[in-house]
Design a protein around this motif. Sequence first.
Motif, mmCIF file in Angstrom:
data_model
loop_
_atom_site.group_PDB
_atom_site.id
_atom_site.type_symbol
_atom_site.label_atom_id
_atom_site.label_comp_id
_atom_site.label_asym_id
_atom_site.label_seq_id
_atom_site.Cartn_x
_atom_site.Cartn_y
_atom_site.Cartn_z
ATOM 1 N N THR A 195 0.737 -1.230 0.022
ATOM 2 C CA THR A 195 -0.042 0.180 -0.033
ATOM 3 C C THR A 195 0.876 1.230 -0.028
ATOM 4 O OG1 THR A 195 -1.829 -1.128 1.196
ATOM 5 C CG2 THR A 195 -1.871 1.131 1.341
ATOM 6 N N PHE A 196 1.754 1.474 0.792
ATOM 7 C CA PHE A 196 2.986 2.328 0.871
ATOM 8 C C PHE A 196 3.620 2.781 -0.733
ATOM 9 C CE2 PHE A 196 6.675 4.471 1.447
ATOM 10 C CZ PHE A 196 6.581 5.496 2.041
ATOM 11 N N VAL A 197 3.876 1.739 -1.234
ATOM 12 C CA VAL A 197 4.616 1.649 -2.657
ATOM 13 C C VAL A 197 3.707 2.304 -3.534
ATOM 14 C CG1 VAL A 197 5.656 0.664 -4.199
ATOM 15 C CG2 VAL A 197 6.512 0.211 -1.952
ATOM 16 N N LYS A 198 2.364 1.819 -3.569
ATOM 17 C CA LYS A 198 1.377 2.372 -4.490
ATOM 18 C C LYS A 198 1.138 3.913 -3.930
ATOM 19 C CE LYS A 198 -1.469 -1.736 -5.053
ATOM 20 N NZ LYS A 198 -2.640 -2.453 -4.755
ATOM 21 N N ASN A 199 1.080 4.103 -2.957
ATOM 22 C CA ASN A 199 0.829 5.721 -2.357
ATOM 23 C C ASN A 199 2.116 6.494 -3.008
ATOM 24 O OD1 ASN A 199 -1.813 5.021 -1.650
ATOM 25 N ND2 ASN A 199 -1.045 5.075 0.433
ATOM 26 N N LEU A 200 3.279 5.854 -2.801
ATOM 27 C CA LEU A 200 4.527 6.513 -3.276
ATOM 28 C C LEU A 200 4.580 6.679 -4.644
ATOM 29 C CD1 LEU A 200 7.077 7.559 -2.137
ATOM 30 C CD2 LEU A 200 8.113 5.312 -2.354
ATOM 31 N N TRP A 201 4.182 5.775 -5.400
ATOM 32 C CA TRP A 201 4.159 5.919 -6.927
ATOM 33 C C TRP A 201 3.177 6.987 -7.173
ATOM 34 C CZ3 TRP A 201 7.848 3.387 -9.325
ATOM 35 C CH2 TRP A 201 8.000 3.467 -10.745
ATOM 36 N N GLN A 202 2.381 7.179 -6.683
ATOM 37 C CA GLN A 202 1.078 8.179 -7.024
ATOM 38 C C GLN A 202 1.132 9.400 -6.398
ATOM 39 O OE1 GLN A 202 -2.503 5.791 -6.182
ATOM 40 N NE2 GLN A 202 -1.948 4.333 -7.817
ATOM 41 N N ASP A 203 2.310 9.805 -5.612
ATOM 42 C CA ASP A 203 2.522 10.963 -4.982
ATOM 43 C C ASP A 203 2.531 12.060 -5.847
ATOM 44 O OD1 ASP A 203 3.266 12.415 -2.610
ATOM 45 O OD2 ASP A 203 5.076 12.876 -3.789
ATOM 46 N N GLY A 204 1.650 13.247 -5.357
ATOM 47 C CA GLY A 204 1.401 14.211 -6.079
ATOM 48 C C GLY A 204 1.815 15.633 -5.476
ATOM 49 N N SER A 205 2.553 15.341 -4.393
ATOM 50 C CA SER A 205 3.041 16.300 -3.449
ATOM 51 C C SER A 205 4.202 16.992 -3.802
ATOM 52 C CB SER A 205 2.825 16.099 -1.962
ATOM 53 O OG SER A 205 4.195 14.900 -1.983
ATOM 54 N N GLY A 206 5.073 16.316 -4.720
ATOM 55 C CA GLY A 206 6.216 16.720 -4.977
ATOM 56 C C GLY A 206 7.332 16.183 -4.310
ATOM 57 N N LEU A 207 7.155 15.432 -3.472
ATOM 58 C CA LEU A 207 7.986 14.756 -2.543
ATOM 59 C C LEU A 207 8.738 13.628 -3.173
ATOM 60 C CD1 LEU A 207 6.756 14.608 1.002
ATOM 61 C CD2 LEU A 207 8.593 16.075 0.289
ATOM 62 N N ALA A 208 7.915 12.767 -3.729
ATOM 63 C CA ALA A 208 8.528 11.670 -4.633
ATOM 64 C C ALA A 208 9.158 11.751 -5.905
ATOM 65 C CB ALA A 208 7.518 10.615 -4.533
ATOM 66 N N PHE A 209 8.527 12.896 -6.703
ATOM 67 C CA PHE A 209 8.995 13.206 -7.951
ATOM 68 C C PHE A 209 8.972 14.827 -7.934
ATOM 69 C CE2 PHE A 209 6.492 9.328 -8.274
ATOM 70 C CZ PHE A 209 7.430 8.246 -8.920
ATOM 71 N N ASP A 210 10.269 15.196 -9.010
ATOM 72 C CA ASP A 210 10.370 16.737 -9.007
ATOM 73 C C ASP A 210 9.468 17.034 -10.208
ATOM 74 O OD1 ASP A 210 11.520 15.731 -11.294
ATOM 75 O OD2 ASP A 210 13.436 16.302 -10.811
#
Length: 83
Positions: free
Chosen positions: A24-39
């Motif tokens: 569940t955490f990895v799914k949420n990490l992959w879909q992160d829209g806050s700018g933390l996981a992806f620039d």
Amino acid sequence: MKLSRPASWFLLAFGVWSWFIWVTFVKNLWQDGSGLAFDGAGDPTGYFWVHLVLAITSLILGTAVGVIGLRAVRASRREEREE
């Protein structure tokens, strides 16, 4: 080494719980829209890589603990049938 039945079930449940939580955490990490996981360009950040390694490590350890619990549960059931 012989594990008690409650300890065996606890280890098995911990392994299952680890998979549920970390997948569940990895799914949420992959879909992160806050700018933390992806620039801004959509490339993974250091935050993403650190947390992905943490999740993978936890999945591996959770699997190992779950397998130990499963083997112990099976062994205790075999012992009961033999008695």
